[in-house]
Each structure stands twice: as structure tokens, then as C-alpha cells.
Design a protein around this motif. Sequence first.
Motif, PDB file in Angstrom:
ATOM      1  N   ASP A 354       0.832  -1.213   0.000  1.00 49.78           N
ATOM      2  CA  ASP A 354       0.000   0.000   0.000  1.00 49.78           C
ATOM      3  C   ASP A 354       0.863   1.258   0.000  1.00 49.78           C
ATOM      4  OD1 ASP A 354      -2.310  -1.501  -0.009  1.00 49.78           O
ATOM      5  OD2 ASP A 354      -2.675  -1.314   2.153  1.00 49.78           O
ATOM      6  N   LEU A 355       1.975   1.222   0.745  1.00 49.11           N
ATOM      7  CA  LEU A 355       2.857   2.389   0.802  1.00 49.11           C
ATOM      8  C   LEU A 355       3.525   2.659  -0.545  1.00 49.11           C
ATOM      9  CD1 LEU A 355       4.573   1.930   4.296  1.00 49.11           C
ATOM     10  CD2 LEU A 355       2.788   3.566   3.668  1.00 49.11           C
ATOM     11  N   LEU A 356       3.928   1.608  -1.241  1.00 52.81           N
ATOM     12  CA  LEU A 356       4.487   1.808  -2.581  1.00 52.81           C
ATOM     13  C   LEU A 356       3.469   2.500  -3.487  1.00 52.81           C
ATOM     14  CD1 LEU A 356       6.361  -1.573  -3.291  1.00 52.81           C
ATOM     15  CD2 LEU A 356       7.369   0.617  -2.646  1.00 52.81           C
ATOM     16  N   ASP A 357       2.213   2.053  -3.392  1.00 50.93           N
ATOM     17  CA  ASP A 357       1.158   2.675  -4.204  1.00 50.93           C
ATOM     18  C   ASP A 357       0.931   4.121  -3.793  1.00 50.93           C
ATOM     19  OD1 ASP A 357       0.785   0.314  -5.594  1.00 50.93           O
ATOM     20  OD2 ASP A 357      -0.891  -0.354  -4.347  1.00 50.93           O
ATOM     21  N   GLY A 363       7.463  -0.665  -8.035  1.00 50.48           N
ATOM     22  CA  GLY A 363       8.045  -1.758  -7.273  1.00 50.48           C
ATOM     23  C   GLY A 363       6.979  -2.759  -6.906  1.00 50.48           C
ATOM     24  N   ARG A 364       7.376  -3.776  -6.156  1.00 47.61           N
ATOM     25  CA  ARG A 364       6.439  -4.809  -5.719  1.00 47.61           C
ATOM     26  C   ARG A 364       6.932  -5.387  -4.402  1.00 47.61           C
ATOM     27  NH1 ARG A 364       8.523  -8.552 -10.638  1.00 47.61           N
ATOM     28  NH2 ARG A 364      10.477  -9.265  -9.690  1.00 47.61           N
ATOM     29  N   VAL A 365       6.031  -6.012  -3.688  1.00 49.57           N
ATOM     30  CA  VAL A 365       6.369  -6.728  -2.468  1.00 49.57           C
ATOM     31  C   VAL A 365       6.056  -8.196  -2.720  1.00 49.57           C
ATOM     32  CG1 VAL A 365       6.015  -6.945   0.010  1.00 49.57           C
ATOM     33  CG2 VAL A 365       5.795  -4.708  -1.095  1.00 49.57           C
ATOM     34  N   VAL A 366       7.056  -9.038  -2.596  1.00 44.46           N
ATOM     35  CA  VAL A 366       6.881 -10.464  -2.841  1.00 44.46           C
ATOM     36  C   VAL A 366       7.166 -11.219  -1.550  1.00 44.46           C
ATOM     37  CG1 VAL A 366       7.528 -10.230  -5.270  1.00 44.46           C
ATOM     38  CG2 VAL A 366       9.291 -10.782  -3.579  1.00 44.46           C
ATOM     39  N   GLY A 367       6.733 -12.460  -1.508  1.00 41.63           N
ATOM     40  CA  GLY A 367       7.030 -13.259  -0.329  1.00 41.63           C
ATOM     41  C   GLY A 367       6.057 -14.398  -0.150  1.00 41.63           C
ATOM     42  N   TYR A 368       6.280 -15.139   0.910  1.00 37.56           N
ATOM     43  CA  TYR A 368       5.431 -16.268   1.266  1.00 37.56           C
ATOM     44  C   TYR A 368       5.556 -16.458   2.764  1.00 37.56           C
ATOM     45  CZ  TYR A 368       3.203 -20.874   0.953  1.00 37.56           C
ATOM     46  OH  TYR A 368       2.338 -21.934   1.096  1.00 37.56           O
TER      47      TYR A 368
END
Length: 445
Positions: A354-357, A363-368
Amino acid sequence: MDDRTDRLVSRARSVIPGGAQTGLRAQAYELGDIAFEAAEGATLTTVAGESLTDYHLAFGPVLLGHGHEAVDAAAKAAIDSGVLYGAATTELEVEVAERLVDLLPSVELVNFCNSGSEATYHAIRLARAHTGNEKILKFEGCYHGWHDYVDVSVYPPPAELDERNRSTDAGPELDPYPESDGMLSAAVDSTVVVPFNDPDALRAAMERHGDDLAGVILEPVPHSVGCLRPTDPFLDALEAETDARDVPLVFDEVITGFRHSAHGMQAELDVTPDLTCVAKAMGNGYPVAAVGGRADLLAQAGGDHESGVVISGTYSGSPMGLAAARETLDIVEAEDVPERVGALGDRYREGLGDLLDDHGIEGRVVGYGSIFSVQFGVTGEPRDYGDVAGLDGDRFREFAAGMRERGHFFTPNPYKRHHLSLAHTDDHLAAYLDDADEVLAGLSA
């Protein structure tokens, strides 16, 4: 900079290459000299008396938090009984092996060792002995340790991506890229590399090399480049091709094992490998690792003068590490730790995205689960290393520097990841997002 830090880091550089035990550890100096003297819960304390919330967690082993009372007590009790025996077996060794057999769907027999690199080394030797072949198939962007067998095509420089071998005879195969000077060329030449998540490339490579392959190894979720999630078609091809050719499938669960599920990522993905390597979160920071799998594969290392595979190590099965592992595994299962820290990870990913937006930053936030990474300059769901290689490393280092100034520690390596532990709380989440909002505002400006 604190005088004590200056002196200590200077001393380190005079007697240790780069001033740290590995090049990856030395990357912490990119944001300024730093040295640690204590850790508790989710907090690191530097020699300068600075408190930092730890999102590095030693590259991921510290799943329950630093200085977990029950784990440390178990390790200390084991030391009091005997530090090392080095012959026959102990009840503790049997109990932890039984625990791994119960928890991991693919595991029937277990050999202990001390690190993830040792585990993958042993797994590949077992696979080669079983098949009589030498070639190993791995996937670009997957890291399986520092040894020559597999330290290939983990982080090929972007320039290499434009010069991939796409000749007619090799199909979609990739030229193996050695990650270190001094590697044995024969080992590199015996490594077949294909893109992750490409079932067609996998099938083509298996067709071309199937009669010469000793094994196929992969991180089921490659976290060494942030996070790549495997697709169902890729997993289906992986199982079908290895089963049809009796080529052992090796899951490197050194990062994913017990962090994402008490039963390993193999249970989450419903894939049963032939060999499994575990370490890191298995012992909450204590040195312990294992290779396990099919009974016929592990029996090759039986030590009865008829079993031809040598798996050795003076400190393998150390009571201290095994006691920590037994306690850690009990807590992971009893308290459903992967679910709890994974739910917190969802909130970090959502808030950071949300902060990137909000700041209009590409950018993107990835993970698991309990792992997440912010990657600048790239968008969309990454499927393979090619989708990661173009990220903006300079902007990530700026972000890491700004966050460290505000009390949050993670490696400035843009390909790496944040880790969460059971010691991280809602207060840590709120502080991280508040400070990230401020840092990202500066980056967008």
C-alpha cells in the motif's frame, strides 16, 4: 560512528577477509560499519549500544526469536550431559530422526550434518551413487550452498541474461554461470541449468540429458532471489519427468522447512521428493541440518562395508544442535508457529505494498508466509530469475539505509529477504510501516 565500533571493525579487517566470516555478512558494512554484541527476541544490540529490530535473523534460522528460553535451556542441558560422542548413537539422535520422519512426508531415513550446504552436498552424492550418473539439473536463481556441485547460476549478472545459450541443440537450456572463482570446471560442466517455472524447458532438458542425470534439485519456493512461487504445470512436469526416469528429486528446504509449515513446503505443495535437505529454522539458530528421504537412497550410506556412500562429519549429530532442534520442532508444531508468523507476514506485505502505491513508487512486495521482500523498479508476479534480475538495487540500498537509521536491520542485498519470528509483534509491524512511510516519501521525492 562509535569509537568502539571503529576499533572492532578495523581489527576484524586486519585478521578476517573483508572483516566478516562470509562475503554476504560483509555486505552489512555497505551501510556503515556495524558490530553486534547481543540479541534477544526480535532485537539486536550493537557494540555502540544501538537497538535494532532484526528482520535479517541470520538469513532466517531464528524462527522463534533470539534467546528463546526453552530452546536455549535444552541446548545447555545437552552440553551438561556431554558435548560430543562421535560413535554409535544416542537417544537424542534417535528422537530427532524419528521426529523428522513423522513430520516430513518424504522422509524415511535421516542423516544429520551441520549446515544446509553439507546437506545438499550429501544429497547429491547419494543421488549420483543411486543412478551411476554425474550430471545435476538445477534451476536459475536457486541457491543450494557454497560447494562446487551447485554454486552455479544463482545470480548471473544481467549482462549474462542477454547472452544465454539458446542454440538449436540446447533448446531453452542456460549456460551454467559459476558464482565463485576457483570452482572445479568439471563440476560446473556437469550442471544443467534451466529457468524456474518453465515446464517446457524442463521437459526438453530431461529429454536431452535424462540418461545422464543423477538428480534434479530445487528450492520449492526460491527465496534466495526474494520469492518465486512455483506454478502447478511446473510442479506437475517436475514430478512426472523425475518419476518416469527414476531421477531422484531433491527438495532443498533449508529455508522453507519448518518456517512455512511443520511438514515442509512439500506438504503445502503436495509434492513428494526423493531427498529433502533441512537446516536453518530446524534449530532456531543452532548449527544443525539433515538430509533425509527414501530408505533405499539413504541406506547407501549405512557404513556396513557394503554401503558405498561416505557421509561423514565429526560434529554431525552434535547433542547441542539436536537438543535445540527437538525443542524447536516441538514448539513449531504445538504452537502452529508457521501459521502465526505467516499471518503477520501477510500484514507486512499488504502494508508495504500500500505504501508503494501511496507514494507512486514502481516496485512490488513479494514473499510467502513469514518471508517478504520489497523489489524496486520491477512489477508483476515474478516467475523466474529473469523477472528479478532487473530490479533497482541502488534504490533498495537507499531504503535499507533509511530503515537502519530508524532502527530496522536487514541486509542491503536487494535479492535477499526479510524474515519474521515469533518474537515480532504488532508493535514491530506498526513501527516498521510508519518508518517505511517516511523513508519511501523521501525516495519518491
